[in-house]
Each structure stands twice: as structure tokens, then as C-alpha cells.
Design a protein around this motif. Structure first.
Motif, PDB file in Angstrom:
ATOM      1  N   LEU A  83       0.811  -1.218   0.000  1.00  0.00           N
ATOM      2  CA  LEU A  83       0.000   0.000   0.000  1.00  0.00           C
ATOM      3  C   LEU A  83       0.846   1.271   0.000  1.00  0.00           C
ATOM      4  O   LEU A  83       0.310   2.380  -0.045  1.00  0.00           O
ATOM      5  CB  LEU A  83      -0.929   0.011   1.227  1.00  0.00           C
ATOM      6  CG  LEU A  83      -2.045  -1.039   1.230  1.00  0.00           C
ATOM      7  CD1 LEU A  83      -2.769  -1.037   2.573  1.00  0.00           C
ATOM      8  CD2 LEU A  83      -3.033  -0.777   0.097  1.00  0.00           C
ATOM      9  N   GLY A  84       2.164   1.113   0.056  1.00  0.00           N
ATOM     10  CA  GLY A  84       3.055   2.267   0.027  1.00  0.00           C
ATOM     11  C   GLY A  84       3.104   3.052   1.328  1.00  0.00           C
ATOM     12  O   GLY A  84       3.479   4.230   1.333  1.00  0.00           O
ATOM     13  N   LEU A  85       2.760   2.411   2.439  1.00  0.00           N
ATOM     14  CA  LEU A  85       2.721   3.106   3.732  1.00  0.00           C
ATOM     15  C   LEU A  85       4.056   3.083   4.464  1.00  0.00           C
ATOM     16  O   LEU A  85       4.305   3.925   5.326  1.00  0.00           O
ATOM     17  CB  LEU A  85       1.642   2.475   4.627  1.00  0.00           C
ATOM     18  CG  LEU A  85       0.219   2.480   4.072  1.00  0.00           C
ATOM     19  CD1 LEU A  85      -0.729   1.820   5.065  1.00  0.00           C
ATOM     20  CD2 LEU A  85      -0.226   3.903   3.770  1.00  0.00           C
ATOM     21  N   LEU A  86       4.910   2.119   4.116  1.00  0.00           N
ATOM     22  CA  LEU A  86       6.181   1.996   4.825  1.00  0.00           C
ATOM     23  C   LEU A  86       7.242   2.823   4.101  1.00  0.00           C
ATOM     24  O   LEU A  86       8.108   2.312   3.400  1.00  0.00           O
ATOM     25  CB  LEU A  86       6.598   0.528   4.907  1.00  0.00           C
ATOM     26  CG  LEU A  86       7.561   0.166   6.040  1.00  0.00           C
ATOM     27  CD1 LEU A  86       6.958   0.520   7.395  1.00  0.00           C
ATOM     28  CD2 LEU A  86       7.877  -1.321   5.997  1.00  0.00           C
ATOM     29  N   THR A  87       7.179   4.132   4.295  1.00  0.00           N
ATOM     30  CA  THR A  87       8.067   5.069   3.618  1.00  0.00           C
ATOM     31  C   THR A  87       9.354   5.272   4.413  1.00  0.00           C
ATOM     32  O   THR A  87       9.461   4.856   5.572  1.00  0.00           O
ATOM     33  CB  THR A  87       7.365   6.420   3.447  1.00  0.00           C
ATOM     34  OG1 THR A  87       7.054   6.944   4.754  1.00  0.00           O
ATOM     35  CG2 THR A  87       6.080   6.273   2.654  1.00  0.00           C
ATOM     36  N   ALA A  88      10.324   5.950   3.791  1.00  0.00           N
ATOM     37  CA  ALA A  88      11.583   6.237   4.471  1.00  0.00           C
ATOM     38  C   ALA A  88      11.384   7.056   5.755  1.00  0.00           C
ATOM     39  O   ALA A  88      11.992   6.742   6.788  1.00  0.00           O
ATOM     40  CB  ALA A  88      12.541   6.955   3.516  1.00  0.00           C
ATOM     41  N   PRO A  89      10.549   8.109   5.757  1.00  0.00           N
ATOM     42  CA  PRO A  89      10.325   8.848   7.011  1.00  0.00           C
ATOM     43  C   PRO A  89       9.747   7.974   8.123  1.00  0.00           C
ATOM     44  O   PRO A  89      10.110   8.128   9.294  1.00  0.00           O
ATOM     45  CB  PRO A  89       9.337   9.946   6.598  1.00  0.00           C
ATOM     46  CG  PRO A  89       9.592  10.158   5.141  1.00  0.00           C
ATOM     47  CD  PRO A  89       9.904   8.797   4.612  1.00  0.00           C
TER      48      PRO A  89
END
Length: 246
Positions: free
Chosen positions: A189-195
């Protein structure tokens, strides 16, 4: 990094400590961390950030209690939990989120009352197939729709009359497997981003500190205190789901 006000950091650190304690001493208290993260971070971000910290806590719990699991119970629960997760995913796509949360809160209150009545009357809690399917499916369902599977499964393990170590060991393996299974979904889902990962990296020491604190607490708890704490924390979780933010 995620832009946060200064006051948010100590509160997030406290939430991370609670995650650690929940994994090594007081199952069910992790929902308090869910409330803290949801109040300070965007909803989707809080879900991803907390999942990573929960997995760290799971690893610590496995390091401490992995030999105490009741694998027979875990294997028997697996089909019902899987069905509950699948049904929860379908239901989540259609149901109103507020109604779902309130419903889960009401179910938890009912389960707490039933557990108390059974223990007060010295009747052994149901451990047959009906209870196994019911608790397993409900645990999978609540995990999927509201991240509230912990209290449901804690009540099942409590009903099974596990001692403290067997309870913690079985719960450690159960939640480790479930949380790792959720990770690909969060990534997809693209929730685990670098920030989010940087935020988690800074909070990992707090999870570890909480886990070690929980280890000390668990070593000093009587069975009666442990059972009471699980019921109390489940009731608090239910009230939060009933009255908390959507």
C-alpha cells in the motif's frame, strides 16, 4: 523525517515503551499505544509505524518466551483466524469504520463479562471447537478491521487457563506470525516510507526498554494479578473503541 511538534516525541516514546511492556508482560496494553500513535500521527502513517514496532516487540517476546508456547493451540486456531482475517478484509471494504469499532468494543465488553462470570462461578471456560472457532475468527476479524485482535486473543488464552509463561509464549508466536503476515500488505500500500522507517528507528530503543521492563514485571506477577491485569486492559480497550475517535 516526519515533521512533529516537540511534545509529540516523548508521547511517542511512551507509546513505544507500552508496546514493549505489552509483548513481555501485559498483553492487551498495546492498544493504548495504538491510541497514542493515532492521536499524534496521520492514521495511515500511524498504522505502518506501529506495525514495525510491534514486530520488534514480537522478536523480543520470542527471544524471552519462545519455548513456552502451546503449539497445539496455535495450530488449532490457525484456520479460524485465517477465515476471520479474510472476512474482515471483505467487511472493511463495505462497512462504516465507526460502526465497526463500536461493535468490536461492545463484543469485548461482553467477552470480559462472560470471562468474569465463568471465573467467579468456578466453571471452566469453554475450550471446545465452538470456543476455538469463535475466538479465532473474532480475533482474525478484529485484527483486520481495527487492530484490536490482541484483547480478543488474550481473553481466549485466559479462558484456556494458561499460566503466565505459557500465555506469553503462545501470544508471542501468535502475534509475531500475524504481524509479519500484515507487513507485505502495508508495503504494498506504500505506507512503509523512508520517514516512517526513520521514526521507527528512533523509537526502537524505547520498545526494547519497555520489553525489558515488562520482563522484570512479569517475573514478579502472581497468576491472579496477571489475569486481573489482562481483563482490566481489555475493558479499557473496549471503552476506547466505544468512545474513542473514529
Amino acid at each position: 523525517m516526519i515533521d512533529l511538534p516537540a511534545y509529540a516525541w516523548p508521547l511517542l516514546a511512551l507509546g513505544a515503551v507500552i508496546v514493549g511492556v505489552s509483548k513481555t508482560a501485559l498483553p492487551g496494553s498495546a492498544t493504548l499505544a495504538v491510541a497514542v500513535f493515532a492521536a499524534l500521527l496521520p492514521a495511515r502513517t500511524s498504522t505502518a509505524a506501529l506495525l514495525v514496532l510491534l514486530i520488534v516487540g514480537d522478536a523480543l517476546a520470542l527471544a524471552l518466551y519462545r519455548r513456552h508456547a502451546d503449539w497445539r493451540s496455535l495450530w488449532r486456531l490457525a484456520p479460524a483466524v485465517a477465515v476471520g482475517i479474510a472476512v474482515g478484509a471483505l467487511f472493511l471494504a463495505r462497512a462504516d469504520d465507526v460502526l465497526v469499532r463500536r461493535g468490536i468494543g461492545a463484543v469485548l465488553i461482553l467477552l470480559v463479562v462472560v470471562t468474569l462470570v465463568l471465573r467467579r462461578t468456578r466453571v471452566r471456560a469453554p475450550g471446545g471447537r465452538a470456543a476455538l472457532v469463535g475466538y479465532g475468527a473474532l480475533g482474525g476479524f478484529t485484527t483486520m478491521v481495527a487492530n484490536a485482535g490482541g484483547p480478543v486473543m488474550s481473553l481466549y488464552f485466559l479462558a484456556a487457563r494458561f499460566d503466565v509463561r505459557s500465555f506469553l509464549g503462545t501470544a508471542a508466536w501468535f502475534f509475531a506470525i500475524v504481524n509479519v503476515a500484515k507487513l507485505p500488505i502495508v508495503v504494498g500500500l506504500g505506507l512503509l516510507t523512508a520517514p516512517v522507517l526513520w521514526l521507527d528507528l528512533l523509537l526502537v530503543p524505547a520498545v526494547l526498554a519497555g520489553g525489558l521492563l515488562g520482563r522484570v514485571i512479569a517475573g514478579r506477577m502472581t497468576q491472579r494479578f496477571f489475569d486481573g491485569a489482562v481483563l482490566l486492559l481489555t475493558a479499557v480497550t473496549a471503552l476506547w473503541l466505544l468512545a474513542g475517535p473514529s
